[in-house]
Write an enzyme that holds these catalytic residues in place. Structure first.
Site, PDB file in Angstrom:
ATOM      1  N   HIS A  95      -1.071   7.770   7.458  1.00 28.51           N
ATOM      2  CA  HIS A  95       0.011   7.260   8.302  1.00 28.51           C
ATOM      3  C   HIS A  95       0.988   8.357   8.732  1.00 28.51           C
ATOM      4  CE1 HIS A  95      -1.136   3.084   7.375  1.00 28.51           C
ATOM      5  NE2 HIS A  95      -0.483   2.824   8.482  1.00 28.51           N
ATOM      6  N   HIS A 143       0.351   7.008   2.682  1.00 26.61           N
ATOM      7  CA  HIS A 143      -0.460   8.218   2.506  1.00 26.61           C
ATOM      8  C   HIS A 143      -0.618   8.975   3.823  1.00 26.61           C
ATOM      9  CE1 HIS A 143      -3.773   6.199   4.424  1.00 26.61           C
ATOM     10  NE2 HIS A 143      -3.696   5.202   3.552  1.00 26.61           N
ATOM     11  N   LYS A 150       0.868  -1.183   0.000  1.00 27.82           N
ATOM     12  CA  LYS A 150       0.000   0.000   0.000  1.00 27.82           C
ATOM     13  C   LYS A 150       0.899   1.224   0.000  1.00 27.82           C
ATOM     14  CE  LYS A 150      -4.332  -1.508   1.730  1.00 27.82           C
ATOM     15  NZ  LYS A 150      -4.380  -2.242   2.991  1.00 27.82           N
TER      16      LYS A 150
HETATM   17  N1  ARG Z   1      -0.614  -1.737  10.081  1.00 23.88           N
HETATM   18  C1  ARG Z   1      -1.659  -1.269  10.931  1.00 23.88           C
HETATM   19  C2  ARG Z   1      -2.497  -0.220  10.207  1.00 23.88           C
HETATM   20  O1  ARG Z   1      -2.026   0.387   9.280  1.00 23.88           O
HETATM   21  C3  ARG Z   1      -1.151  -0.639  12.197  1.00 23.88           C
HETATM   22  C4  ARG Z   1      -0.388  -1.573  13.106  1.00 23.88           C
HETATM   23  C5  ARG Z   1      -0.219  -0.992  14.469  1.00 23.88           C
HETATM   24  N2  ARG Z   1       0.562  -1.772  15.346  1.00 23.88           N
HETATM   25  C6  ARG Z   1       0.156  -2.914  15.919  1.00 23.88           C
HETATM   26  N3  ARG Z   1       0.985  -3.551  16.667  1.00 23.88           N
HETATM   27  N4  ARG Z   1      -1.071  -3.344  15.780  1.00 23.88           N
HETATM   28  O2  ARG Z   1      -3.630  -0.015  10.579  1.00 23.88           O
END
Ligand code: ARG
Length: 570
Positions: A137, A134, A131
């Site tokens: 994040h 954007h 992805k």
């Molecule tokens: N990749 C996930 C997202 O973009 C966030 C992960 C956050 N960290 C975790 N340990 N769950 O929504």
């Protein structure tokens, strides 16, 4: 030099003198002290309300009685106002003490040893493979980075973790699509963009031919089982995504200590599942395995799906134990949008139910609000996506245009524009309490005279410029000249900077540092407009230059802590 503590000690002494042997008085006076909203009301105020019960006396009477016991050179006078005892520092004394303390090690002002021997894991940015990066994040990335710097400044050992979203059936579909229609050179050239095209194509074709879904699943199974070809493509997708993301991280000056993401924990989920079983916490529900959280007033936490596979939460649970074993953290922060609030409450509860007492204070969801862009919320479906790479590039272009107009003679404009453009974006993200939604506007972020990154950076450059112009001199500074209102306002803010950093760390709230730094910049500019820094009196000039030096350094520290660079010229 901790003025708050000095006043607290003084209040203690005064209490002992005025009420010898009194019982039931609060222990921690320092935390009761308040900073009056306006400077003319004093430097610190002690509210007497909490003493009234123990001393059986009204707060104004207590304030009055205490005020009679003040006799210290550090305090010029006190005032009793409605139950408050307001302290006014002896200005000359305050200026000398504070400047002495800051100038002894200006770059350390605001640091502490508070976190010595302690470790904090910070899970931030945590992007998803295949992805594009954007603005959804942006907050996690810059808040996490700021917290990492703030904790380090407070003496903590920090571990920055990018918990990559790199597991799920979508990766099987993507590999499948690549095998069918993919061209290596295209993926290499267009990166994530091309992966997205393949993914979209997969779904289009799958509508016509549903058998494709099975093929996608089969490819994911191959990834799970470690099939060489499947893994090679999958890892390559990961590398390409990370290479793209690295450009953004480099621009922001952000690094991580670990990129262990979801896939890393897949083979580490057994241990959690087994332990949950042993502890009798796992229940069957419609063929799936769950942990019931009814007592906690939450929906159950799904651990194993009906088809026997794990979910996001299972892998996050495995990550918690892995991190505890590997880093032995005192705190583990999750800098993730508030939408995932339930997820984190659930998994933290599960760890708590497993009997780990560190779950309660050790696992912390550092939530934040949404980012919209010039009034429009982010929507992937409608195609209204703002990519971070583009945003940062535009920021630098816009900053360059402004600088070409404002400082046409500046050398190395590109470099300054990079610092200012990127700084404006980061500052705007860390300006308000993190839980507030952010609406990002170019005009606002890049304004040189508001509460903005460029404004604070400009003040830093102004200090640097004053110092460049200063003549060589080794006359000792006479800090007793720093008694005017503007210098004192500035000194007060500098003296409170350490408290701001400490509080930002305690509350996981970088905006406290942003605000404290901005206030210092504003106060310096006010001082600069009202006073000549360089004049014929060498000792007085030296004092004003030191004040300038202190401001420059503290602004630089404040900017550093929120992840913004401090240009020397702009
Ligand atoms: N990749 C996930 C997202 O973009 C966030 C992960 C956050 N960290 C975790 N340990 N769950 O929504």
């Amino acid at each position: 030099m901790d003025m708050r503590q000095q006043i607290a000690d003084l209040v203690k002494e005064m209490l002992n003198a005025a009420y010898p042997g009194a019982e039931g008085l609060p222990e921690d006076i320092a935390s009761l002290l308040e900073v009056p909203p306006e400077a003319h009301m004093g430097d610190y105020a002690f509210p007497c309300f909490r003493l009234s019960k123990a001393l059986r006396m009204g707060p104004p009477m207590i304030a009055k009685k205490l005020s009679e016991a003040v006799n210290k050179p550090e305090i010029a006078r006190v005032e009793c106002v409605g139950g408050y005892l307001n302290f006014f520092f002896n200005r000359e004394n305050f200026a000398k003490d504070l400047m002495g303390a800051i100038m002894a090690a200006p770059e350390k002002w605001g640091s502490s040893k508070e976190g010595e021997g302690k470790t904090v894991c910070i899970d931030y940015s945590s992007i998803n493979i295949a992805k594009r990066f954007h603005i959804g994040h942006l907050s996690t990335t810059v808040i996490g980075n700021a917290l990492k710097r703030i904790y380090e400044f407070q003496g903590w050992k920090t571990v920055g973790i990018n918990h990559l979203g790199d597991w799920g059936t979508q990766f099987g579909k993507m590999v499948c699509a690549y095998k069918k229609w993919g061209v290596k050179e295209k993926v290499e050239k267009d990166g994530v963009e091309e992966m997205n095209r393949l993914y979209v194509r997969f779904h289009e074709e799958a509508e016509k031919d549903p058998a494709l879904e099975d093929e996608g699943r089969a490819w994911f199974k191959k990834i799970e089982e470690g099939d060489a070809e499947a893994l090679e493509i999958f890892h390559w997708f990961k590398d390409v995504t990370l290479k793209d993301a690295m450009k953004v991280y480099d621009t922001l000056g952000i690094t991580f200590d670990s990129y262990a993401g979801e896939s890393f924990y897949v083979d580490k989920t057994d241990r959690v599942v087994n332990e949950l079983k042993e502890k009798g916490l796992l229940e069957e529900s419609e063929g799936a395995l769950i942990v019931d959280l009814e007592n906690e007033k939450m929906p159950p936490c799904l651990i194993i799906k009906r088809d026997g596979t794990t979910i996001y939460a299972t892998r996050d649970l495995a990550a918690i134990f892995y991190r505890k074993d590997t880093y032995n953290f005192d705190k583990c922060l999750y800098v993730v949008a508030y939408q995932q609030d339930l997820h984190f409450r659930q998994i933290f509860s599960v760890v708590d139910k497993m009997g780990y007492d560190w779950a309660k204070d050790g696992l912390i969801h550092v939530a934040f609000g949404m980012v919209s862009y010039e009034g429009q919320t982010l929507a992937t479906r409608s195609g209204h996506v703002v990519y971070l790479e583009d945003l940062l590039r535009r920021a630098q272009e816009k900053a360059l245009a402004i600088m070409q107009e404002k400082s046409p003679n500046l050398e190395n404009k590109e470099e300054a524009a990079r610092q200012v453009g990127v700084g404006a974006v980061v500052y705007a993200t860390l300006q308000n309490n993190r839980i507030k939604d952010i609406d990002f506007w170019w005009d606002r972020a890049l304004n040189f005279d508001g509460e903005t990154g460029p404004y604070v950076q400009y003040t830093h450059a102004r200090c640097a410029s004053v110092l460049r112009k200063a003549p060589e001199s080794n006359v000792a500074a006479d800090y007793s000249v720093l008694t005017d209102d503007e210098a004192q306002a500035l000194l007060r803010l500098l003296s409170r900077f350490p408290e701001a950093v400490e509080e930002a760390c305690l509350r996981n709230e970088p905006s406290i540092v942003t605000r404290a730094t901005t206030e210092i910049a504003k106060a310096y500019n006010k001082y600069y407009y009202e006073h000549r820094i360089l004049d014929d009196n060498a000792a007085a000039t030296a004092a004003r230059l030191d004040l300038t030096r202190a401001c420059q350094q503290v602004i630089k520290t404040g900017l550093y802590l929120i992840g913004v660079e401090a240009p020397e010229r702009m």
